[in-house]
Structures are given as C-alpha cells and as structure tokens.
Design a protein around this motif. Sequence first.
Motif, PDB file in Angstrom:
ATOM      1  N   LEU A 197      57.878  68.641  75.425  1.00  0.00           N
ATOM      2  CA  LEU A 197      57.049  67.883  76.371  1.00  0.00           C
ATOM      3  C   LEU A 197      56.157  68.819  77.177  1.00  0.00           C
ATOM      4  CD1 LEU A 197      59.133  65.010  77.987  1.00  0.00           C
ATOM      5  CD2 LEU A 197      56.813  64.868  77.109  1.00  0.00           C
ATOM      6  N   ILE A 230      52.410  51.807  71.667  1.00  0.00           N
ATOM      7  CA  ILE A 230      53.749  52.383  71.703  1.00  0.00           C
ATOM      8  C   ILE A 230      54.129  52.754  73.141  1.00  0.00           C
ATOM      9  CG2 ILE A 230      53.004  54.757  71.289  1.00  0.00           C
ATOM     10  CD1 ILE A 230      55.516  55.017  69.508  1.00  0.00           C
ATOM     11  N   ILE A 285      65.295  63.906  66.043  1.00  0.00           N
ATOM     12  CA  ILE A 285      66.657  63.407  66.270  1.00  0.00           C
ATOM     13  C   ILE A 285      67.613  63.996  65.234  1.00  0.00           C
ATOM     14  CG2 ILE A 285      68.130  61.350  66.269  1.00  0.00           C
ATOM     15  CD1 ILE A 285      65.792  59.750  67.270  1.00  0.00           C
ATOM     16  N   LEU A 286      67.134  64.003  63.990  1.00  0.00           N
ATOM     17  CA  LEU A 286      67.959  64.494  62.884  1.00  0.00           C
ATOM     18  C   LEU A 286      68.290  65.980  63.075  1.00  0.00           C
ATOM     19  CD1 LEU A 286      68.971  62.941  60.451  1.00  0.00           C
ATOM     20  CD2 LEU A 286      67.051  63.797  59.139  1.00  0.00           C
ATOM     21  N   ALA A 290      52.019  57.766  73.450  1.00  0.00           N
ATOM     22  CA  ALA A 290      53.446  58.023  73.248  1.00  0.00           C
ATOM     23  C   ALA A 290      53.929  59.117  74.192  1.00  0.00           C
ATOM     24  CB  ALA A 290      53.708  58.419  71.794  1.00  0.00           C
ATOM     25  N   MET A 291      53.169  60.222  74.262  1.00  0.00           N
ATOM     26  CA  MET A 291      53.566  61.342  75.104  1.00  0.00           C
ATOM     27  C   MET A 291      53.510  60.981  76.588  1.00  0.00           C
ATOM     28  SD  MET A 291      54.636  64.213  73.915  1.00  0.00           S
ATOM     29  CE  MET A 291      54.719  65.194  72.430  1.00  0.00           C
ATOM     30  N   LEU A 344      56.429  58.816  77.405  1.00  0.00           N
ATOM     31  CA  LEU A 344      57.639  59.649  77.342  1.00  0.00           C
ATOM     32  C   LEU A 344      57.738  60.500  78.611  1.00  0.00           C
ATOM     33  CD1 LEU A 344      59.909  60.296  75.291  1.00  0.00           C
ATOM     34  CD2 LEU A 344      58.538  62.188  74.471  1.00  0.00           C
ATOM     35  N   GLY A 345      56.605  61.076  79.021  1.00  0.00           N
ATOM     36  CA  GLY A 345      56.576  61.902  80.229  1.00  0.00           C
ATOM     37  C   GLY A 345      56.914  61.087  81.469  1.00  0.00           C
ATOM     38  N   ILE A 382      74.295  60.135  66.197  1.00  0.00           N
ATOM     39  CA  ILE A 382      72.898  60.514  66.403  1.00  0.00           C
ATOM     40  C   ILE A 382      72.255  60.897  65.073  1.00  0.00           C
ATOM     41  CG2 ILE A 382      73.579  62.858  67.022  1.00  0.00           C
ATOM     42  CD1 ILE A 382      71.198  63.128  68.754  1.00  0.00           C
ATOM     43  N   VAL A 393      62.700  51.721  70.741  1.00  0.00           N
ATOM     44  CA  VAL A 393      61.592  51.677  69.786  1.00  0.00           C
ATOM     45  C   VAL A 393      62.141  51.665  68.364  1.00  0.00           C
ATOM     46  CG1 VAL A 393      59.600  52.942  68.923  1.00  0.00           C
ATOM     47  CG2 VAL A 393      59.973  52.755  71.371  1.00  0.00           C
ATOM     48  N   THR A 394      63.201  52.448  68.135  1.00  0.00           N
ATOM     49  CA  THR A 394      63.810  52.475  66.803  1.00  0.00           C
ATOM     50  C   THR A 394      64.328  51.102  66.405  1.00  0.00           C
ATOM     51  OG1 THR A 394      64.565  54.673  67.372  1.00  0.00           O
ATOM     52  CG2 THR A 394      65.428  53.744  65.349  1.00  0.00           C
ATOM     53  N   ASN A 443      66.438  59.207  75.340  1.00  0.00           N
ATOM     54  CA  ASN A 443      67.067  58.771  74.091  1.00  0.00           C
ATOM     55  C   ASN A 443      67.121  57.258  74.004  1.00  0.00           C
ATOM     56  OD1 ASN A 443      67.533  61.336  73.189  1.00  0.00           O
ATOM     57  ND2 ASN A 443      69.511  61.498  74.221  1.00  0.00           N
ATOM     58  N   MET A 463      66.267  55.916  60.764  1.00  0.00           N
ATOM     59  CA  MET A 463      64.886  55.777  61.222  1.00  0.00           C
ATOM     60  C   MET A 463      63.921  56.422  60.246  1.00  0.00           C
ATOM     61  SD  MET A 463      63.981  56.646  65.033  1.00  0.00           S
ATOM     62  CE  MET A 463      62.426  57.238  65.581  1.00  0.00           C
ATOM     63  N   ILE A 465      63.766  55.894  73.060  1.00  0.00           N
ATOM     64  CA  ILE A 465      63.532  56.098  71.633  1.00  0.00           C
ATOM     65  C   ILE A 465      64.384  55.129  70.823  1.00  0.00           C
ATOM     66  CG2 ILE A 465      63.799  57.751  69.744  1.00  0.00           C
ATOM     67  CD1 ILE A 465      63.057  59.937  71.783  1.00  0.00           C
ATOM     68  N   VAL A 497      61.460  49.028  65.376  1.00  0.00           N
ATOM     69  CA  VAL A 497      60.880  49.482  64.126  1.00  0.00           C
ATOM     70  C   VAL A 497      61.799  49.188  62.940  1.00  0.00           C
ATOM     71  CG1 VAL A 497      60.283  51.568  62.860  1.00  0.00           C
ATOM     72  CG2 VAL A 497      59.420  51.225  65.168  1.00  0.00           C
ATOM     73  N   GLU A 553      60.588  60.435  81.579  1.00  0.00           N
ATOM     74  CA  GLU A 553      61.332  61.649  81.929  1.00  0.00           C
ATOM     75  C   GLU A 553      61.254  61.913  83.441  1.00  0.00           C
ATOM     76  OE1 GLU A 553      64.025  64.070  80.474  1.00  0.00           O
ATOM     77  OE2 GLU A 553      62.859  62.741  79.178  1.00  0.00           O
ATOM     78  N   MET A 608      56.801  58.000  64.625  1.00  0.00           N
ATOM     79  CA  MET A 608      58.210  57.660  64.429  1.00  0.00           C
ATOM     80  C   MET A 608      58.892  58.643  63.490  1.00  0.00           C
ATOM     81  SD  MET A 608      58.446  55.251  66.472  1.00  0.00           S
ATOM     82  CE  MET A 608      60.141  54.856  66.198  1.00  0.00           C
ATOM     83  N   GLY A 625      68.937  59.118  63.297  1.00  0.00           N
ATOM     84  CA  GLY A 625      67.777  59.862  62.814  1.00  0.00           C
ATOM     85  C   GLY A 625      67.500  59.553  61.349  1.00  0.00           C
ATOM     86  N   LEU A 630      57.202  54.885  74.906  1.00  0.00           N
ATOM     87  CA  LEU A 630      58.436  55.665  74.792  1.00  0.00           C
ATOM     88  C   LEU A 630      59.038  55.886  76.170  1.00  0.00           C
ATOM     89  CD1 LEU A 630      57.512  58.308  72.084  1.00  0.00           C
ATOM     90  CD2 LEU A 630      59.114  56.443  71.864  1.00  0.00           C
ATOM     91  N   ALA A 662      61.987  60.864  64.400  1.00  0.00           N
ATOM     92  CA  ALA A 662      63.214  60.785  63.606  1.00  0.00           C
ATOM     93  C   ALA A 662      63.634  62.179  63.165  1.00  0.00           C
ATOM     94  CB  ALA A 662      63.002  59.887  62.389  1.00  0.00           C
TER      95      ALA A 662
END
Lengths: 298, 297
Positions: B226, A33, B107-108, A90-91, A94-95, A259, A223-224, A217, A266, A220, A227, A98, B100, A263, A35, B104
């Motif tokens: 994070l 993964i 996000i929601l 993943a983290m 993501l980091g 948004i 990836v969404t 975002n 997904m 993500i 998926v 960012e 995921m 969510g 992110l 999700a």
Amino acid sequence: MRNPYYLGMLVFVGIYSMMTISLCLLLGYGGQISLGHAAFYGIGAYASSLLSARVGLSPWIGILVAMFITGIFAFLISVPVLKLRGHYLAMATLGFGEIVYIFFNSAVELTGGPSGFGQIPRLSVFGFVFKRDIDFYYLVWATVVVLLVLILNVIHSRVGRALRSIHGSETAANAMGVDTASIKMKVFVFSAVIASIAGSYYAHYVTFISPTTFDANVSILLVTMVVVGGMSNVWGALLGALLLATLPEYLRTFGDYDILIYGAVMLIIMMFAPEGLAGILSIIKRRFSRQLYRQGAS
Amino acid sequence: MDVLSRTLQYLFTGVAIGSIYAMVALGFNIIYNCTGIINFAQGEFVMLGGMFMVTLTTVWKLPLPIAFPIAVVLVVLVGVGFERVAIHPLKAPSVLVLIMITIAGSILIKGIAMFAWGKEARYLPHFSGETPIAVLGATILPQSLWVLGSLAAVVLGLAWFFNRTLMGKAMRACAHNPAAARLVGISVKQMVTISFGLSAGIGAVAGIVITPIVLMDYQRGAMLALKGFGAAILGGLGSGPGAVVAGLLIGILESLGAGYISSHYKDAIALIVLLAVLFIRPSGLLGDTEAQRLKKF
C-alpha cells in the motif's frame, strides 16, 4: 435446523449476505470496486456499540445513528473516490479501509484498542430480548429478505439500468444523459449504510467487538464472496456468502490454512469462470434446456 | 537530544524506510508500464525476499554473499511462475478480473508463507554489525546504509537495463506501444513475464535488506505494498525517478509524523498522503497530466 451450532453459523451467513447483496449492486451492476467495505461494517459496529454501551441509548436508536454516521462518512469519501476508476479506485478504498482500521486500533480510549470491548447490550423489542441464536436468525434473515426485495426492485428500475450503463461505459452513459456521478454516489452510500447495519447486528449479536473483525481481509473476503457467486447476480452474491462463510467450518482440519483455500478458490474462479458460480449455473441451465428442446422436437 | 539532532535522526530513519517504499514503487511501475496492471501481490515479493533470506542464512547457514542472490532468484521464480500460471493464459481480461487475480495471488502467497514460516516474526542478523555510526548528534545503523546502497544499485541497474540492453529497450517499446512493438518482432507476452520477474527481484532485494531492521512476518507485505503504491502514485505512476523521490518523501513524512505527532498513526500518515494525492493530482508530482489522461485504468 435444530443444531444451535449451524444456527449460529447461519446468523453469520445472513450478516455477510446483507453486505454481499448490497456490494453486488455496486460492484457487479455498477462496476465500481470497493475494497474498503469492512470499514463501513466496522463504523456501524463501533458506533452503535459505543452509543448503547457507553452513552446508554437504546441499541435500535444506536443502529439508526450508526447508519447515519456511516452514511455521512460514505458520502464524504465517495465524492473524491468515485472520480477514480479500476486500480486507483481499488487502492483508494483499500487505503481508506486501512486508515479506519488503524483508527480502531489506536483510539484506545474510545474503542478499547486492539483488545476491543465487550458487554454490548443485546437487541430487544417490548421486553423481548434477542438472546438466543434462533431469535437473531429470524431477525437477520428477515432483514436479508427485505433487502433482497429492495435491491431486486432497484435493479429493475431506472436507477438499475443507469447503473448497468455505467458499467458498460461511463462516457456513453453520461452522453445519454445519465447523471453518473450522482448514481454512483447514491449506490455507494446505500451499500455502505447496509454494511453499517450488518456491523451493528454483528456487535449486538456477539456482544464483543475488536478491530480484527473489520480489517482489510474482511473487505477482500466480501468482494471475493460477490465474485465467486457471480458478480452481476444478486442470487450469486447470496450463494457466495453462504459458501465462503461456511467453508472455514468444513475446513476445520486445515486450521489457519483456510486462507490458502480462499486464495486458490478466488484465483481459479477468476481465471476460468469470471462470471462466477451463477455464470456456471446459467451455462448448465442453457445446455440443459437446449437438450430438452431437442428431445421435444424429435 | 536537541530538536535539530532529533529531526536529523528521524530523517535518517525516514530515508532508510523510504528507500524500501521506493523499491516497491519501482516494482509496481515496471509491471504497470509493461501491462497496465497494478500488481496487488507486489508486497508479497518483498516479504518472500526477507523470508527466503532468513531460511538460507539461519537454517542453511549460507554466507551472506551466496544467500543474497539465491533468495533473489527464488523470488524471481515465484514472480515468473505467478505470471505464467495466472496471468499469461488469460485472453483480454477486464481490469476487475486482473485486480482480483493479483489479490488472489497475494492471498495465496501469504497463505503459503504462513504455512512455511509460521506466524511469528522472523529475525535476520544485521549485515555488518549493529554499532551505530554517529553523525551530527544523530546515529545511523550500518544496515540503513545497506538499504540506501541497495536502492542506488537497483536504480543504476535499472537505468543500465532499460537504456543499454536490447531486452530493456524492447520492454520500453512494449510500454510505449505494444502493437508497434509486436510488429517489429518483440514478443510482448515474453516481456510481460520478464517484467514480473524483474519487479519480483527488486521486491526481494528490498525485503532482504529491510528484514534486519523491521523483522519480517507473513502478513507484512500488504502494508508495504500500500505504501509503495502511495509512492508510485505520488511520483506519477510509471515514472522511475518519481518513484524514488516519492518513496523517500513518504518515508521521511512517516518518520517525522511518528516522531512528532503519534507513532500509533504512523501507518495512517502514508495512506492519507496516498488518498490526498489520488484526490488532488492522480498524475502525481512528476507524472505527466496529459499522458495520464490517455492511459486506461
């Protein structure tokens, strides 16, 4: 497709598709993964824009140099990052994304900071300028087709099989003599470089960029898309990009609240159909063909 | 201001913000220990805590001692609800699916928060005035003491819960060995639900006490999560004392970095620490390297 509005939308779908089909290779086939792909998208966009708008290089050379720069970044980050798995990976990605986003925002003298910068030159070939949506539409989708052929070839090659074996069990793949570290790294760099091209296309198409286009975002969302379409299926990745890139247009009435829909979509897909839409389609196809077989038999 | 008092000032600020990271990290740990899941929606619990508190105190005009527990309970309900709806029904999901699903969820929750409270940052009055207390040439906001006090209360509360109560002990049993826990009659699924409620509650406390200092908006959760994750990793994923020490450390580093290097790159400092720890020592400062290798990610 005469409506220019839809044409512009399809250009964006194409730009996203480039990224989702390459990410699909990494995520769906390799099980790794990421992110942080918006970072590579952003590096591609900023590098080629800065080189063409500030240094005065031809945008095409800018795109090539941007690919090279992104490749180096991806290589450097992949060495430590790809030792990680699952949540950690993943983290970490993501980091990383960012950090790059903070850099785009904070290095005001170089990037223009939060307000971004414009007047990025358009792409041109022998005096022909890619100015209209239709020009860009052909360029982007031609690139998508080339990438599709390339990726389908990779999937069915030795590398593709090795990648799938990593997804199954990295330890087992290693024991069978697959150089897992090298393959993961190559695919990671490959998909980052594709994201870089997509970023450059975006920048030279819109002729304006700002950091929000490349925030977490977006990572993500990418990836969404993969998926939702169906992770282990390149066509699914294409379908995911088409659906999720056009969805907000159909949800205009919801304004910012798309948004919420993202969510929810997904969540539902992951809970009830982890194989994504491609998985649902293949189940339907199997049922259908079984029925046909039965009818044929009787 | 001389260097010493300036540094002291940064330290105070760092400890206050670090306490929040510590609480977020504790939330991560509780769910991780019980389920092996990293809950990407952890930061949203913090944001919700602050937002509920804003509504309860400024719109409903409830007094602080009443609004505080109500806000916490509301967020706990969200946490439990999320687990019940999205995670409870799954049978043997893969790590990727879990990542995921919690993304999700985040996000929601973020979307609902934007819908409910709008996009602008929300303000909450300081609990006991804004008159700074002078200490050795530097100053402390009374609210910072509230933050520190909350961290202390959360730590003591968790220590009591996990060591003295039957339910706490049952949760620890689940964390050690779910199969064995099931054999002695502990409902592992129930423990998972409780762990989500508990970490949502801790997140809510963190969100409530920090809102007067930093303001709260619907998308603040992601960065808090994070950094809280950075703290959880630095302290050794799953380690309670580690989370507290690392949270404070990251807060202090960030505050010193913002003061002496560049405030623009304040957020990047914590993330660079996160990446560095992941690369060099994923088991963290206080984590057990041996145990870490056996855990599945």
